[in-house]
Structures are given as C-alpha cells and as structure tokens.
Design a protein around this motif. Structure first.
Motif, PDB file in Angstrom:
ATOM      1  N   ARG A 134       0.836  -1.209   0.000  1.00 49.13           N
ATOM      2  CA  ARG A 134       0.000   0.000   0.000  1.00 49.13           C
ATOM      3  C   ARG A 134       0.874   1.264   0.000  1.00 49.13           C
ATOM      4  O   ARG A 134       0.586   2.214  -0.719  1.00 49.13           O
ATOM      5  CB  ARG A 134      -0.935  -0.009   1.203  1.00 49.13           C
ATOM      6  N   LEU A 135       1.923   1.257   0.785  1.00 42.48           N
ATOM      7  CA  LEU A 135       2.807   2.421   0.821  1.00 42.48           C
ATOM      8  C   LEU A 135       3.499   2.633  -0.520  1.00 42.48           C
ATOM      9  O   LEU A 135       3.685   3.774  -0.955  1.00 42.48           O
ATOM     10  CB  LEU A 135       3.836   2.276   1.942  1.00 42.48           C
ATOM     11  N   ALA A 136       3.888   1.549  -1.172  1.00 40.67           N
ATOM     12  CA  ALA A 136       4.514   1.681  -2.491  1.00 40.67           C
ATOM     13  C   ALA A 136       3.535   2.316  -3.479  1.00 40.67           C
ATOM     14  O   ALA A 136       3.918   3.196  -4.269  1.00 40.67           O
ATOM     15  CB  ALA A 136       4.970   0.316  -2.991  1.00 40.67           C
ATOM     16  N   ALA A 137       2.285   1.896  -3.426  1.00 40.86           N
ATOM     17  CA  ALA A 137       1.279   2.475  -4.317  1.00 40.86           C
ATOM     18  C   ALA A 137       1.006   3.936  -3.954  1.00 40.86           C
ATOM     19  O   ALA A 137       0.847   4.785  -4.839  1.00 40.86           O
ATOM     20  CB  ALA A 137      -0.007   1.660  -4.268  1.00 40.86           C
ATOM     21  N   MET A 138       0.981   4.245  -2.666  1.00 41.67           N
ATOM     22  CA  MET A 138       0.743   5.635  -2.247  1.00 41.67           C
ATOM     23  C   MET A 138       1.917   6.532  -2.642  1.00 41.67           C
ATOM     24  O   MET A 138       1.733   7.720  -2.910  1.00 41.67           O
ATOM     25  CB  MET A 138       0.470   5.706  -0.748  1.00 41.67           C
ATOM     26  N   TYR A 139       3.107   5.961  -2.680  1.00 40.53           N
ATOM     27  CA  TYR A 139       4.264   6.716  -3.175  1.00 40.53           C
ATOM     28  C   TYR A 139       4.023   7.081  -4.639  1.00 40.53           C
ATOM     29  O   TYR A 139       4.335   8.195  -5.068  1.00 40.53           O
ATOM     30  CB  TYR A 139       5.541   5.890  -3.015  1.00 40.53           C
ATOM     31  N   GLY A 140       3.455   6.159  -5.393  1.00 40.52           N
ATOM     32  CA  GLY A 140       3.107   6.443  -6.780  1.00 40.52           C
ATOM     33  C   GLY A 140       2.076   7.555  -6.885  1.00 40.52           C
ATOM     34  O   GLY A 140       2.139   8.386  -7.794  1.00 40.52           O
ATOM     35  N   VAL A 141       1.124   7.600  -5.957  1.00 40.63           N
ATOM     36  CA  VAL A 141       0.124   8.675  -5.930  1.00 40.63           C
ATOM     37  C   VAL A 141       0.829  10.021  -5.736  1.00 40.63           C
ATOM     38  O   VAL A 141       0.537  10.997  -6.434  1.00 40.63           O
ATOM     39  CB  VAL A 141      -0.924   8.442  -4.808  1.00 40.63           C
ATOM     40  N   GLN A 142       1.764  10.048  -4.799  1.00 43.61           N
ATOM     41  CA  GLN A 142       2.493  11.296  -4.554  1.00 43.61           C
ATOM     42  C   GLN A 142       3.297  11.715  -5.786  1.00 43.61           C
ATOM     43  O   GLN A 142       3.347  12.902  -6.137  1.00 43.61           O
ATOM     44  CB  GLN A 142       3.449  11.127  -3.370  1.00 43.61           C
ATOM     45  N   GLN A 143       3.925  10.750  -6.444  1.00 43.93           N
ATOM     46  CA  GLN A 143       4.702  11.065  -7.647  1.00 43.93           C
ATOM     47  C   GLN A 143       3.803  11.617  -8.751  1.00 43.93           C
ATOM     48  O   GLN A 143       4.170  12.557  -9.453  1.00 43.93           O
ATOM     49  CB  GLN A 143       5.452   9.820  -8.141  1.00 43.93           C
TER      50      GLN A 143
END
Length: 159
Positions: A115-124
């Motif tokens: 989930r954190l990896a995907a949320m990092y993508g959201v931030q990017q």
C-alpha cells in the motif's frame, strides 16, 4: 511593396499572434500532462486499495485455516481421550495460536508495504501534475521574453 514601418508593424503583429498561439499550445500540453498525472494518480490509488483488500483477504484466509485446524485438533485429541486440562494440549494450542498471530502480522506488514509503495506512486503523480503547471509558467515566461526581445529589436529599427 509597403514601407519599412508598415512591414515592421505587420511583423510585430505576427510575432504577437505567434506568441499567443505558442502560449495556447503550451497550455494545452500542460492540461494533457495534468490529465495523465491524474489518471496515474487514480491508478496508483486503486492499487493501494487493492493491496489493502488483498491483505484483509489473506488475513481472513489464514484465520479460517487456523480455526479449521483448531477444530481438527480438538476432534483428534478428543478421540485420543486427551482433555483441555492437559498442559501439553494447552501448550500445543497456544503455540498454534502464536504462529497464526505471527502469520497475520507478517501479512499485514506485507500489505502495508504494498500500500505504501502504491501511495508513493500517488504522490509522484501529484508532483508530476504540479510540475506540468510550473513548466507551463516557465514556458510562457520564455515565450513572452523572446517575443519582447524580438519586438524590441524591430521597434529599434523603426525608431
């Protein structure tokens, strides 16, 4: 032919029109980049939500497996006339429960990591959208600056 002053004014008008067209093209490009970034943001958000659901499903599956094995073990021990008062029986059940808890904790950590990896993508993706706006503003400033320099040279020729 027309006189040099008229030609200079025509050139200035064309430069202004070209500047406006360039700014409109840059704005369209920015909007497209922002739409792409928003689409990516939504995709990453969906990945994060899917990772969360996957984690919950994995936890539930592991708990069901534990409960199923617990029932099997109780049935097996009752056939062997071993009661719940037996220290070895209680130790066995406790050990199984601890293993299940550790498995669930491991599954939660893996889910959180996904989930954190995907949320990092959201931030990017958010940053990409904001960066498109910054690039647009810089492009407009450069275009207007070049046009003003060009117009200044032309104005200098007629003055």
């Amino acid at each position: 032919m027309c006189d040099p002053v008229t030609a200079t004014y025509v050139t200035l008008a064309v430069t202004g029109a070209t500047t406006m067209m360039s700014i409109q093209a840059q704005k369209a490009s920015m909007k497209m980049q922002q739409q792409q970034a928003e689409f990516q943001r939504k995709q990453f958000k969906m990945q994060a939500d899917a990772a969360e659901l996957e984690t919950v499903q994995a936890e539930n599956t592991r708990k069901k497996k534990y409960l199923s094995k617990l029932n099997e073990n109780r049935a097996l021990f009752s056939k062997m006339n071993i009661t719940t008062d037996s220290p070895s029986y209680r130790a066995f059940l406790k050990a199984n429960k601890e293993i299940m808890k550790k498995d669930v904790q491991r599954l939660r950590l893996q889910g959180t990591e996904k989930r954190l990896a995907a949320m990092y993508g959201v931030q990017q993706a958010d940053l990409t959208g904001r960066m498109a706006k910054v690039q647009y503003k810089q492009g407009v400033a450069n275009t207007v600056g070049r046009s003003l320099l060009s117009a200044n040279k032309l104005y200098g020729e007629i003055a």
